[in-house]
Design a protein around this motif. Sequence first.
Motif, PDB file in Angstrom:
ATOM      1  N   ASP A   1      24.567  21.603  -1.353  1.00 10.25           N
ATOM      2  CA  ASP A   1      24.375  20.046  -1.075  1.00 10.25           C
ATOM      3  C   ASP A   1      22.668  19.981  -1.108  1.00 10.25           C
ATOM      4  OD1 ASP A   1      27.600  18.290  -1.106  1.00 10.25           O
ATOM      5  OD2 ASP A   1      27.102  20.388   0.457  1.00 10.25           O
TER       6      ASP A   1
ATOM      7  N   PRO B   1      19.851   8.939 -13.261  1.00  8.28           N
ATOM      8  CA  PRO B   1      19.561   9.933 -12.265  1.00  8.28           C
ATOM      9  C   PRO B   1      17.970  10.524 -12.665  1.00  8.28           C
ATOM     10  CG  PRO B   1      21.785  10.919 -13.474  1.00  8.28           C
ATOM     11  CD  PRO B   1      21.532   9.429 -13.747  1.00  8.28           C
TER      12      PRO B   1
ATOM     13  N   SER C   1      20.734  14.897  -3.440  1.00  9.93           N
ATOM     14  CA  SER C   1      22.129  13.602  -3.651  1.00  9.93           C
ATOM     15  C   SER C   1      22.858  13.899  -4.872  1.00  9.93           C
ATOM     16  CB  SER C   1      20.974  12.423  -4.002  1.00  9.93           C
ATOM     17  OG  SER C   1      20.406  11.977  -3.253  1.00  9.93           O
ATOM     18  N   THR C   2      23.147  15.218  -5.077  1.00  8.49           N
ATOM     19  CA  THR C   2      23.874  16.235  -5.705  1.00  8.49           C
ATOM     20  C   THR C   2      24.793  17.482  -4.945  1.00  8.49           C
ATOM     21  OG1 THR C   2      23.064  18.176  -6.546  1.00  8.49           O
ATOM     22  CG2 THR C   2      21.826  15.831  -7.632  1.00  8.49           C
TER      23      THR C   2
ATOM     24  N   ASN D   1      15.683  15.502  -8.140  1.00  6.80           N
ATOM     25  CA  ASN D   1      16.078  16.639  -8.735  1.00  6.80           C
ATOM     26  C   ASN D   1      15.964  17.989  -9.269  1.00  6.80           C
ATOM     27  OD1 ASN D   1      17.754  17.599 -11.368  1.00  6.80           O
ATOM     28  ND2 ASN D   1      17.821  15.391 -11.130  1.00  6.80           N
TER      29      ASN D   1
ATOM     30  N   TYR E   1      26.879  15.025 -10.376  1.00  4.25           N
ATOM     31  CA  TYR E   1      25.307  13.225  -9.892  1.00  4.25           C
ATOM     32  C   TYR E   1      25.625  12.437  -9.295  1.00  4.25           C
ATOM     33  CZ  TYR E   1      21.672  17.437 -12.683  1.00  4.25           C
ATOM     34  OH  TYR E   1      21.341  18.394 -13.006  1.00  4.25           O
TER      35      TYR E   1
ATOM     36  N   ILE F   1      27.261  21.316 -11.182  1.00  2.24           N
ATOM     37  CA  ILE F   1      26.333  19.882 -10.781  1.00  2.24           C
ATOM     38  C   ILE F   1      26.944  18.581 -11.059  1.00  2.24           C
ATOM     39  CG2 ILE F   1      24.155  19.310 -10.426  1.00  2.24           C
ATOM     40  CD1 ILE F   1      22.878  21.895 -11.534  1.00  2.24           C
TER      41      ILE F   1
ATOM     42  N   ASN G   1      17.613  20.433 -10.465  1.00  3.28           N
ATOM     43  CA  ASN G   1      19.586  21.265 -10.651  1.00  3.28           C
ATOM     44  C   ASN G   1      18.641  22.376 -11.030  1.00  3.28           C
ATOM     45  OD1 ASN G   1      17.918  19.620 -12.867  1.00  3.28           O
ATOM     46  ND2 ASN G   1      19.516  20.530 -13.557  1.00  3.28           N
TER      47      ASN G   1
END
Length: 171
Positions: free
Chosen positions: A24, A157, A27-28, A162, A49, A47, A164
Amino acid sequence: TAFSQTEKFDIATFVPPQGWQRIDTNSTVAFMDSKTTDGLTSFCQIILYPSSKSTNTADNNFKNAWQNLVTVSTKSKAKPDVQTEQTPDGWTVVTGSANISFSGINYKTILACISGFGKTMPVQVNTAGGDYLGTLNKFFKDLNLDSKATVTGPHQPNNANNNNQTVINNS
């Protein structure tokens, strides 16, 4: 027999892949699995979003998400192979995939941008090697979005929020 519970993130409910690491961050919610066999590492990430409000078409939502989540974050110029599907419950799913090379790692990225009911939510898969098809099919079969849920985020997003791609680590 192991039993997995349905979980909720944002407007989505899903059953996490059994035995995968949950991350976590930013915000993902991400799920990761990796294996090394005969000196070769294979991995898969899913993942999720956060959803956002949408006044765009499903195609434009996908293009914006691809730009922000794949093109900008990996600096890749790969153009995705895209297909569109209408779900029985009224969502439009635009899915694109491309082979990516990032930080010396070659993998396939798949982005599913789910749009409808004034909202959109991207889900990204990064994978290399291994046989993850069964797990991915089960995950997406169990993934449901709440068409009545309230979405607070106004925009797609932004990759600045992020990282990722940095979850991938074969060192």
